[in-house]
Design a protein around this motif. Sequence first.
Motif, PDB file in Angstrom:
ATOM      1  N   ALA A   1       0.840  -1.198   0.000  1.00 41.71           N
ATOM      2  CA  ALA A   1       0.000   0.000   0.000  1.00 41.71           C
ATOM      3  C   ALA A   1       0.880   1.254   0.000  1.00 41.71           C
ATOM      4  N   ILE A   2       1.900   1.260   0.845  1.00 44.75           N
ATOM      5  CA  ILE A   2       2.821   2.408   0.890  1.00 44.75           C
ATOM      6  C   ILE A   2       3.547   2.562  -0.437  1.00 44.75           C
ATOM      7  N   TRP A   3       3.994   1.450  -1.006  1.00 45.66           N
ATOM      8  CA  TRP A   3       4.714   1.513  -2.272  1.00 45.66           C
ATOM      9  C   TRP A   3       3.838   2.122  -3.364  1.00 45.66           C
ATOM     10  N   ASN A   4       2.566   1.726  -3.449  1.00 50.42           N
ATOM     11  CA  ASN A   4       1.658   2.256  -4.470  1.00 50.42           C
ATOM     12  C   ASN A   4       1.383   3.742  -4.251  1.00 50.42           C
ATOM     13  N   CYS A   5       1.188   4.138  -2.998  1.00 51.95           N
ATOM     14  CA  CYS A   5       0.981   5.566  -2.715  1.00 51.95           C
ATOM     15  C   CYS A   5       2.212   6.373  -3.082  1.00 51.95           C
ATOM     16  N   THR A   6       3.367   5.875  -2.744  1.00 50.13           N
ATOM     17  CA  THR A   6       4.618   6.571  -3.046  1.00 50.13           C
ATOM     18  C   THR A   6       4.825   6.677  -4.550  1.00 50.13           C
ATOM     19  N   ARG A   7       4.504   5.617  -5.251  1.00 54.30           N
ATOM     20  CA  ARG A   7       4.620   5.653  -6.718  1.00 54.30           C
ATOM     21  C   ARG A   7       3.663   6.695  -7.301  1.00 54.30           C
ATOM     22  N   ALA A   8       2.445   6.772  -6.768  1.00 53.54           N
ATOM     23  CA  ALA A   8       1.489   7.785  -7.229  1.00 53.54           C
ATOM     24  C   ALA A   8       2.040   9.186  -6.978  1.00 53.54           C
ATOM     25  N   LEU A   9       2.697   9.363  -5.837  1.00 49.48           N
ATOM     26  CA  LEU A   9       3.258  10.674  -5.507  1.00 49.48           C
ATOM     27  C   LEU A   9       4.474  11.021  -6.366  1.00 49.48           C
ATOM     28  N   HIS A  10       5.160  10.018  -6.888  1.00 50.59           N
ATOM     29  CA  HIS A  10       6.245  10.295  -7.834  1.00 50.59           C
ATOM     30  C   HIS A  10       5.680  10.821  -9.145  1.00 50.59           C
ATOM     31  N   VAL A  11       4.514  10.310  -9.522  1.00 52.13           N
ATOM     32  CA  VAL A  11       3.867  10.772 -10.757  1.00 52.13           C
ATOM     33  C   VAL A  11       3.257  12.155 -10.543  1.00 52.13           C
ATOM     34  N   ASN A  12       2.558  12.331  -9.419  1.00 51.84           N
ATOM     35  CA  ASN A  12       1.919  13.616  -9.110  1.00 51.84           C
ATOM     36  C   ASN A  12       2.165  13.940  -7.637  1.00 51.84           C
ATOM     37  N   PRO A  13       3.171  14.748  -7.335  1.00 50.69           N
ATOM     38  CA  PRO A  13       3.532  15.031  -5.938  1.00 50.69           C
ATOM     39  C   PRO A  13       2.469  15.803  -5.155  1.00 50.69           C
ATOM     40  N   HIS A  14       1.421  16.258  -5.818  1.00 58.34           N
ATOM     41  CA  HIS A  14       0.375  17.024  -5.137  1.00 58.34           C
ATOM     42  C   HIS A  14      -0.946  16.253  -5.048  1.00 58.34           C
ATOM     43  N   TYR A  15      -0.903  14.948  -5.246  1.00 57.52           N
ATOM     44  CA  TYR A  15      -2.127  14.141  -5.232  1.00 57.52           C
ATOM     45  C   TYR A  15      -2.458  13.775  -3.779  1.00 57.52           C
ATOM     46  N   THR A  16      -3.340  14.555  -3.182  1.00 57.95           N
ATOM     47  CA  THR A  16      -3.607  14.406  -1.744  1.00 57.95           C
ATOM     48  C   THR A  16      -4.201  13.056  -1.353  1.00 57.95           C
ATOM     49  N   PRO A  17      -5.042  12.378  -2.171  1.00 56.29           N
ATOM     50  CA  PRO A  17      -5.523  11.059  -1.739  1.00 56.29           C
ATOM     51  C   PRO A  17      -4.389  10.065  -1.455  1.00 56.29           C
ATOM     52  N   ALA A  18      -3.284  10.187  -2.176  1.00 57.45           N
ATOM     53  CA  ALA A  18      -2.151   9.296  -1.916  1.00 57.45           C
ATOM     54  C   ALA A  18      -1.542   9.591  -0.543  1.00 57.45           C
ATOM     55  N   TYR A  19      -1.407  10.880  -0.216  1.00 59.99           N
ATOM     56  CA  TYR A  19      -0.901  11.232   1.116  1.00 59.99           C
ATOM     57  C   TYR A  19      -1.873  10.774   2.203  1.00 59.99           C
ATOM     58  N   GLU A  20      -3.171  10.983   1.976  1.00 58.75           N
ATOM     59  CA  GLU A  20      -4.173  10.623   2.987  1.00 58.75           C
ATOM     60  C   GLU A  20      -4.127   9.135   3.303  1.00 58.75           C
ATOM     61  N   LEU A  21      -4.057   8.303   2.266  1.00 61.38           N
ATOM     62  CA  LEU A  21      -3.985   6.864   2.511  1.00 61.38           C
ATOM     63  C   LEU A  21      -2.651   6.484   3.140  1.00 61.38           C
ATOM     64  N   ARG A  22      -1.585   7.095   2.670  1.00 58.85           N
ATOM     65  CA  ARG A  22      -0.271   6.745   3.211  1.00 58.85           C
ATOM     66  C   ARG A  22      -0.188   7.083   4.698  1.00 58.85           C
ATOM     67  N   VAL A  23      -0.831   8.182   5.120  1.00 58.89           N
ATOM     68  CA  VAL A  23      -0.865   8.509   6.548  1.00 58.89           C
ATOM     69  C   VAL A  23      -1.559   7.394   7.325  1.00 58.89           C
ATOM     70  N   LYS A  24      -2.709   6.933   6.825  1.00 51.18           N
ATOM     71  CA  LYS A  24      -3.433   5.833   7.495  1.00 51.18           C
ATOM     72  C   LYS A  24      -2.553   4.604   7.634  1.00 51.18           C
ATOM     73  N   VAL A  25      -1.873   4.282   6.543  1.00 51.21           N
ATOM     74  CA  VAL A  25      -1.033   3.085   6.539  1.00 51.21           C
ATOM     75  C   VAL A  25       0.138   3.256   7.499  1.00 51.21           C
ATOM     76  N   TYR A  26       0.749   4.438   7.495  1.00 50.71           N
ATOM     77  CA  TYR A  26       1.861   4.673   8.414  1.00 50.71           C
ATOM     78  C   TYR A  26       1.403   4.536   9.865  1.00 50.71           C
ATOM     79  N   PHE A  27       0.222   5.041  10.195  1.00 55.54           N
ATOM     80  CA  PHE A  27      -0.261   4.891  11.558  1.00 55.54           C
ATOM     81  C   PHE A  27      -0.528   3.423  11.881  1.00 55.54           C
ATOM     82  N   LYS A  28      -1.114   2.693  10.948  1.00 55.63           N
ATOM     83  CA  LYS A  28      -1.382   1.262  11.187  1.00 55.63           C
ATOM     84  C   LYS A  28      -0.086   0.494  11.403  1.00 55.63           C
TER      85      LYS A  28
END
Length: 199
Positions: free
Chosen positions: A116-143
Amino acid sequence: MDRYLVYFFSLLASLTLAGLLLMIARLAHKPHIPRDSNYRNLAECERALNRYSKLLERMPTDWEIYVRRAEAFLFLKNYQQAIRDFTSALALHPRDVDLLVRRAYSYYWLHNYDEAIWNCTRALHVNPHYTPAYELRVKVYFKSEAYELAMRDYSRLIEMRPDKRQFYCESLIEHKELKSGVRLPQEHPPVADLCPDSC
């Protein structure tokens, strides 16, 4: 010489016209793909799965059909198959950040946090301002108890979307309550500095 130029341009025009007609013919034969993501029951979802599978037999390179079928699998909570279909869609449409995040959610629901983190990070490499990727990555980091990384992403979210500051702050407080007694990293601003109005 002029005769050859006239011949060349008439040939070019006829090839362009033929290509255009071929493209129109292909579009005319492409069936409408209904978006059935709001299924009312299991039978409706299974009918949609059958329809999408038949369409994929005829049009295996249509990434949208893979996405629709993945949505049906998500409705059935068949996350493994949804991941396969999102992966097939990404093979055909590789820079789609929404698909990357949707596949990341499928991994998240399977508790496969690394993917999940890898996919979010890859999305952020494509678009560094894509907030849904950050939002999910925060959830995953907390989990996964990677609080330092979660706080870094929260800081970025609040910085990028000041209009949603209150929402992010309330969400942060909820995470903090879930992990009571957790000491947040020193190098990141305290929650009170990130969210002075709500904390």
